[in-house]
Design a protein around this motif. Structure first.
Motif, PDB file in Angstrom:
ATOM      1  N   THR A   1       0.882   4.227  -2.670  1.00 11.85           N
ATOM      2  CA  THR A   1       0.719   5.603  -2.475  1.00 11.85           C
ATOM      3  C   THR A   1       1.784   6.426  -2.882  1.00 11.85           C
ATOM      4  O   THR A   1       1.551   7.467  -3.754  1.00 11.85           O
TER       5      THR A   1
ATOM      6  N   THR B   1      -6.270   2.148  -0.083  1.00 13.04           N
ATOM      7  CA  THR B   1      -7.222   2.444   1.021  1.00 13.04           C
ATOM      8  C   THR B   1      -8.007   1.127   1.492  1.00 13.04           C
ATOM      9  O   THR B   1      -8.678   1.287   2.304  1.00 13.04           O
TER      10      THR B   1
ATOM     11  N   CYS C   1     -12.051   6.926   9.629  1.00 14.69           N
ATOM     12  CA  CYS C   1     -10.969   5.908   9.167  1.00 14.69           C
ATOM     13  C   CYS C   1     -11.827   4.728   8.731  1.00 14.69           C
ATOM     14  O   CYS C   1     -11.778   4.256   7.635  1.00 14.69           O
TER      15      CYS C   1
ATOM     16  N   THR D   1      -5.881   4.236   5.756  1.00 16.27           N
ATOM     17  CA  THR D   1      -7.047   5.015   6.241  1.00 16.27           C
ATOM     18  C   THR D   1      -6.780   5.687   7.530  1.00 16.27           C
ATOM     19  O   THR D   1      -7.163   6.958   7.902  1.00 16.27           O
TER      20      THR D   1
ATOM     21  N   ILE E   1      -7.381  10.252  -2.948  1.00 18.17           N
ATOM     22  CA  ILE E   1      -8.612   9.248  -2.204  1.00 18.17           C
ATOM     23  C   ILE E   1      -9.214   8.702  -3.599  1.00 18.17           C
ATOM     24  O   ILE E   1      -9.216   7.347  -3.678  1.00 18.17           O
TER      25      ILE E   1
ATOM     26  N   SER F   1       0.560  -1.179  -0.131  1.00 16.12           N
ATOM     27  CA  SER F   1      -0.037  -0.009   0.018  1.00 16.12           C
ATOM     28  C   SER F   1       0.870   1.132   0.171  1.00 16.12           C
ATOM     29  O   SER F   1       0.420   2.314  -0.420  1.00 16.12           O
TER      30      SER F   1
ATOM     31  N   LEU G   1     -14.189   4.908   5.751  1.00  8.53           N
ATOM     32  CA  LEU G   1     -13.630   4.806   4.287  1.00  8.53           C
ATOM     33  C   LEU G   1     -13.270   3.496   4.274  1.00  8.53           C
ATOM     34  O   LEU G   1     -13.396   2.748   3.128  1.00  8.53           O
ATOM     35  N   PHE G   2     -12.539   2.939   5.290  1.00  7.22           N
ATOM     36  CA  PHE G   2     -12.130   1.397   5.086  1.00  7.22           C
ATOM     37  C   PHE G   2     -13.088   0.405   4.903  1.00  7.22           C
ATOM     38  O   PHE G   2     -13.326  -0.439   4.070  1.00  7.22           O
TER      39      PHE G   2
ATOM     40  N   ASN H   1      -9.024   4.840  -4.841  1.00  8.34           N
ATOM     41  CA  ASN H   1      -9.885   4.142  -5.143  1.00  8.34           C
ATOM     42  C   ASN H   1     -10.125   3.472  -6.648  1.00  8.34           C
ATOM     43  O   ASN H   1     -10.688   2.374  -6.884  1.00  8.34           O
TER      44      ASN H   1
END
Length: 228
Positions: free
Chosen positions: A35, A113, A170, A119, A98, A31, A173-174, A102
């Protein structure tokens, strides 16, 4: 159901992309690498799109770019109000990150994410900005006094909100990103190939952008409350 459980556990596990041989072996999560890639894409796109800008006789590319930036700024400013306009660039950046994070799932890679660490980091960044905005607007004394409003008896609840807000951001979103994965796995198990493809585009694009909007909207709302 066993396959769904195993796939879910696989999604929850943040795989190590590579290890840096320092401090006994520093593991870099997949992740984190994704990013970095998203950041590089956004920075490169910004560089390419903002080259050779003109004041007069602008190109169609510049006109489209200015329209998009103006729309994004106005879109976020409507959420936070004119008083919080100084925080719009940060909110727009988070919205773009974000959104891309996604949507990137349509290319067959795992969105960052889906990692709770990502998150959590986003939520903590938001809550730090929210509290800093409150301190900037009211001063330290006014910020501390705000915890006793509207009456002193609710002070513990107001303090607890500092923990609840990032946890809410958090988990929302997660949970939504992970929930779309669970729904997709269930659809794949009962319907032909074409239908999952349609739903995949929905969850990766439309729902992914909605989650980006909700995260930024709530952050803007909390900032607006903090600076009032």
């Amino acid at each position: 159901m066993e396959n769904l459980a195993s796939n879910l556990l696989e999604e929850l596990n943040s795989e190590t992309a590579f290890t840096i041989p320092i401090f006994g072996g520093l593991e870099i999560a997949e992740s984190t690498v994704m990013t970095w890639i998203i950041m590089a894409i956004l920075v490169l796109a910004s560089f390419l799109l903002t080259r050779n800008l003109k004041v007069t006789g602008i190109s169609k590319r510049q006109a489209a770019l200015e329209s998009a930036i103006t729309w994004l700024n106005n879109f976020v400013t409507e959420m936070i109000g004119e008083e919080g306009k100084r925080y719009v660039p940060w909110l727009v950046t988070v919205l773009l990150y974000i959104g891309v994070a996604n949507v990137i799932g349509i290319f067959g890679v795992k969105p960052p994410t889906k990692d709770m660490s990502v998150t959590i980091a986003l939520a903590l960044s938001s809550i730090i900005l929210i509290e800093a905005a409150g301190i900037r607007a009211k001063g330290v004394g006014g910020w501390l006094k705000s915890f006793t409003q509207p009456v002193a008896v609710v002070t513990p609840i107001n303090i607890l909100e500092i923990v609840i807000r990032p946890l809410s951001l958090c988990m929302r979103l997660f949970g939504n990103v992970l929930g779309s994965f669970v729904i997709m796995e269930l659809i794949k198990s009962v319907v032909p190939v074409f239908v999952p493809l349609v739903f995949s585009l929905y969850f990766d694009v439309f729902d992914g952008l909605i989650q980006a909007y909700v995260f930024v909207f709530l952050t803007a709302l909390f900032i607006k409350e903090a600076i009032e």
